[in-house]
Design a protein around this motif. Structure first.
Motif, PDB file in Angstrom:
ATOM      1  N   ASP A  92     -34.424  36.802   6.357  1.00 18.69           N
ATOM      2  CA  ASP A  92     -34.118  38.154   6.838  1.00 18.69           C
ATOM      3  C   ASP A  92     -33.812  39.037   5.634  1.00 18.69           C
ATOM      4  OD1 ASP A  92     -34.345  37.603   9.621  1.00 18.69           O
ATOM      5  OD2 ASP A  92     -32.378  36.641   9.562  1.00 18.69           O
ATOM      6  N   CYS A  93     -34.497  40.162   5.535  1.00 15.90           N
ATOM      7  CA  CYS A  93     -34.311  41.072   4.405  1.00 15.90           C
ATOM      8  C   CYS A  93     -32.867  41.560   4.366  1.00 15.90           C
ATOM      9  CB  CYS A  93     -35.276  42.249   4.518  1.00 15.90           C
ATOM     10  SG  CYS A  93     -35.079  43.472   3.195  1.00 15.90           S
ATOM     11  N   THR A  94     -32.266  41.507   3.182  1.00 12.03           N
ATOM     12  CA  THR A  94     -30.882  41.956   3.032  1.00 12.03           C
ATOM     13  C   THR A  94     -30.775  43.474   3.002  1.00 12.03           C
ATOM     14  OG1 THR A  94     -31.140  41.751   0.627  1.00 12.03           O
ATOM     15  CG2 THR A  94     -30.192  39.867   1.797  1.00 12.03           C
ATOM     16  N   VAL A  95     -31.921  44.180   2.936  1.00 17.92           N
ATOM     17  CA  VAL A  95     -31.919  45.640   2.891  1.00 17.92           C
ATOM     18  C   VAL A  95     -32.237  46.234   4.269  1.00 17.92           C
ATOM     19  CG1 VAL A  95     -32.930  47.702   1.839  1.00 17.92           C
ATOM     20  CG2 VAL A  95     -32.584  45.639   0.464  1.00 17.92           C
ATOM     21  N   CYS A  96     -33.386  45.819   4.864  1.00 16.13           N
ATOM     22  CA  CYS A  96     -33.811  46.419   6.135  1.00 16.13           C
ATOM     23  C   CYS A  96     -33.683  45.469   7.316  1.00 16.13           C
ATOM     24  CB  CYS A  96     -35.254  46.919   6.032  1.00 16.13           C
ATOM     25  SG  CYS A  96     -36.496  45.592   5.947  1.00 16.13           S
ATOM     26  N   SER A  97     -33.269  44.213   7.074  1.00 16.94           N
ATOM     27  CA  SER A  97     -33.064  43.193   8.123  1.00 16.94           C
ATOM     28  C   SER A  97     -34.358  42.696   8.759  1.00 16.94           C
ATOM     29  CB  SER A  97     -32.124  43.716   9.228  1.00 16.94           C
ATOM     30  OG  SER A  97     -30.870  44.048   8.689  1.00 16.94           O
ATOM     31  N   ALA A  98     -35.515  43.118   8.262  1.00 12.75           N
ATOM     32  CA  ALA A  98     -36.783  42.638   8.818  1.00 12.75           C
ATOM     33  C   ALA A  98     -36.957  41.161   8.484  1.00 12.75           C
ATOM     34  CB  ALA A  98     -37.951  43.441   8.249  1.00 12.75           C
ATOM     35  N   ARG A  99     -37.572  40.425   9.395  1.00 13.84           N
ATOM     36  CA  ARG A  99     -37.838  39.008   9.164  1.00 13.84           C
ATOM     37  C   ARG A  99     -39.159  38.859   8.418  1.00 13.84           C
ATOM     38  NH1 ARG A  99     -35.730  34.656  13.219  1.00 13.84           N
ATOM     39  NH2 ARG A  99     -33.930  35.521  12.164  1.00 13.84           N
ATOM     40  N   TYR A 100     -39.180  37.948   7.459  1.00 17.01           N
ATOM     41  CA  TYR A 100     -40.389  37.743   6.660  1.00 17.01           C
ATOM     42  C   TYR A 100     -40.561  36.251   6.397  1.00 17.01           C
ATOM     43  CZ  TYR A 100     -36.949  37.284   2.921  1.00 17.01           C
ATOM     44  OH  TYR A 100     -35.879  36.882   2.163  1.00 17.01           O
ATOM     45  N   ASP A 101     -41.750  35.857   5.956  1.00 20.53           N
ATOM     46  CA  ASP A 101     -42.053  34.475   5.600  1.00 20.53           C
ATOM     47  C   ASP A 101     -42.053  34.329   4.082  1.00 20.53           C
ATOM     48  OD1 ASP A 101     -42.403  33.669   8.247  1.00 20.53           O
ATOM     49  OD2 ASP A 101     -44.506  34.281   8.259  1.00 20.53           O
ATOM     50  N   ALA A 197     -35.411  34.305  -4.525  1.00 21.69           N
ATOM     51  CA  ALA A 197     -35.679  35.728  -4.713  1.00 21.69           C
ATOM     52  C   ALA A 197     -37.116  36.046  -4.327  1.00 21.69           C
ATOM     53  CB  ALA A 197     -35.425  36.117  -6.162  1.00 21.69           C
ATOM     54  N   THR A 198     -37.302  37.148  -3.606  1.00 24.93           N
ATOM     55  CA  THR A 198     -38.638  37.584  -3.197  1.00 24.93           C
ATOM     56  C   THR A 198     -38.595  39.087  -2.956  1.00 24.93           C
ATOM     57  OG1 THR A 198     -40.446  37.163  -1.629  1.00 24.93           O
ATOM     58  CG2 THR A 198     -38.219  37.170  -0.734  1.00 24.93           C
ATOM     59  N   ARG A 199     -39.686  39.640  -2.445  1.00 24.04           N
ATOM     60  CA  ARG A 199     -39.748  41.065  -2.116  1.00 24.04           C
ATOM     61  C   ARG A 199     -40.113  41.213  -0.652  1.00 24.04           C
ATOM     62  NH1 ARG A 199     -39.283  45.401  -5.083  1.00 24.04           N
ATOM     63  NH2 ARG A 199     -39.290  44.114  -6.971  1.00 24.04           N
ATOM     64  N   CYS A 200     -39.371  42.038   0.049  1.00 22.64           N
ATOM     65  CA  CYS A 200     -39.598  42.210   1.483  1.00 22.64           C
ATOM     66  C   CYS A 200     -40.946  42.901   1.717  1.00 22.64           C
ATOM     67  CB  CYS A 200     -38.477  43.038   2.101  1.00 22.64           C
ATOM     68  SG  CYS A 200     -38.730  43.414   3.852  1.00 22.64           S
ATOM     69  N   PRO A 201     -41.831  42.321   2.530  1.00 27.33           N
ATOM     70  CA  PRO A 201     -43.122  42.954   2.797  1.00 27.33           C
ATOM     71  C   PRO A 201     -43.010  44.214   3.653  1.00 27.33           C
ATOM     72  CG  PRO A 201     -42.870  40.986   4.124  1.00 27.33           C
ATOM     73  CD  PRO A 201     -41.709  41.006   3.194  1.00 27.33           C
ATOM     74  N   SER A 202     -41.866  44.395   4.344  1.00 30.50           N
ATOM     75  CA  SER A 202     -41.701  45.558   5.221  1.00 30.50           C
ATOM     76  C   SER A 202     -41.214  46.785   4.468  1.00 30.50           C
ATOM     77  CB  SER A 202     -40.724  45.229   6.360  1.00 30.50           C
ATOM     78  OG  SER A 202     -41.242  44.214   7.190  1.00 30.50           O
ATOM     79  N   HIS A 205     -38.352  46.257  -0.906  1.00 31.12           N
ATOM     80  CA  HIS A 205     -37.206  46.048  -1.785  1.00 31.12           C
ATOM     81  C   HIS A 205     -37.067  44.563  -2.137  1.00 31.12           C
ATOM     82  CE1 HIS A 205     -35.996  50.069  -0.276  1.00 31.12           C
ATOM     83  NE2 HIS A 205     -35.408  50.163  -1.456  1.00 31.12           N
ATOM     84  N   ALA A 206     -36.433  44.303  -3.296  1.00 28.60           N
ATOM     85  CA  ALA A 206     -36.115  42.935  -3.684  1.00 28.60           C
ATOM     86  C   ALA A 206     -35.054  42.391  -2.742  1.00 28.60           C
ATOM     87  CB  ALA A 206     -35.620  42.903  -5.130  1.00 28.60           C
ATOM     88  N   THR A 207     -35.197  41.127  -2.357  1.00 24.99           N
ATOM     89  CA  THR A 207     -34.247  40.507  -1.443  1.00 24.99           C
ATOM     90  C   THR A 207     -34.147  39.032  -1.776  1.00 24.99           C
ATOM     91  OG1 THR A 207     -33.654  40.193   0.896  1.00 24.99           O
ATOM     92  CG2 THR A 207     -35.989  39.998   0.323  1.00 24.99           C
TER      93      THR A 207
END
Length: 270
Positions: A92-101, A197-202, A205-207
């Motif tokens: 779950d993105c720590t910035v926008c809360s979107a779920r990502y793989d 560490a990764t980057r949110c696709p939505s 931002h770095a998350t």
């Protein structure tokens, strides 16, 4: 002060897993899925999954005497035995809360080795120079079961302190002392990566994704029972006979059963 359960001087050790079979997997699944505090579950999983650690039998007592960082590193290594390399996980993105793989290889996660003097550190405190043992599984379990209010670092200083009056002195340490003790223990103790560490696709931002092997890496009891049921229904073997099969052999039988069912369904007239 002699600790009842001193931390063993094992950083990132050699280890040998147990030969996996149904009985071992049941023990691991019960440990991982229990309602006990997390440190207790980690102890149970490691003792069930590992045969030796640095040449010593991986008893429950041994894994509880390992440092907290060593235990977490071993947990990741054991989890990797149950997951394919470069498996996909959800975060779950720590910035926008979107779920990502995110793709992770649990066997290749980085780890900081232990520092000089491990498992003992010396810290200059307001009470003078004091020695502390790196926190281990016994300390983690004690803290997890403790309901004492206040800064947990103070409780940990009392548990890990090696002075004759460690508990009393822990109550007298000021916040700067606790900061220094915490930093010294972090520096000395092995530190496996617990976040990816990764980057949110939505949002772009770095998350970071938290890595919790207990929540996803190990087989569940119900999945094991379903496998036992399928083999028993097909071959009429006892539960003990099926669980005693090496895991690889059990999966081969399940593959044969699945192939046979698909063949029969294909051959069935319409």
């Amino acid at each position: 002060m002699a600790r009842a359960h001193p931390t063993i001087a094992i950083g990132l050790p050699r280890f040998m897993p147990r030969e996996p079979d149904g009985f071992a997997e049941f023990a691991i699944s019960r440990g991982a899925g229990a309602t006990a505090p997390r440190p207790v579950r980690v102890s149970r999983v490691l003792a069930a999954a590992l045969k030796t650690i640095d040449g010593e039998e991986a008893t429950l007592g041994l894994v509880r005497c390992l440092s907290a960082g060593t235990r977490e590193w071993l947990l990741q290594k054991v989890a990797a035995l149950f997951r394919p390399r470069q498996d996909w996980f959800e975060g779950d993105c720590t910035v926008c809360s979107a779920r990502y793989d995110v793709a992770l290889d649990l066997a290749e996660l980085p780890a900081k080795p232990c520092g000089a003097g491990f498992p003992t550190v010396a810290v200059e405190t307001s009470l003078g120079r004091r020695l502390f043992d790196a926190p281990n599984g016994f300390d983690e379990e004690t803290l997890a079961r403790s309901h004492v209010a206040g800064d947990p670092r103070r409780r940990l200083a009392g548990l890990c302190g090696l002075s004759d009056d460690a508990q009393a002195e822990a109550a007298r340490f000021d916040l700067a002392d606790l900061d220094r003790i915490d930093a010294a223990l972090d520096e000395a103790t092995p530190q496996p990566s617990e976040r990816s560490a990764t980057r949110c696709p939505s949002c772009g931002h770095a998350t970071e994704a938290a890595i919790e092997p207990l929540s996803f890496a190990f087989p569940s009891e119900i999945s094991l029972l379903r496998e036992v049921h399928r083999i028993a229904a097909h071959y009429h073997w006892s539960e003990d006979a099926i669980l005693s099969l090496p895991t690889r052999r059990r999966r081969q039988y399940l593959s044969i059963i699945g192939s046979e069912r698909r063949r029969l369904q294909t051959a069935r007239p319409r």
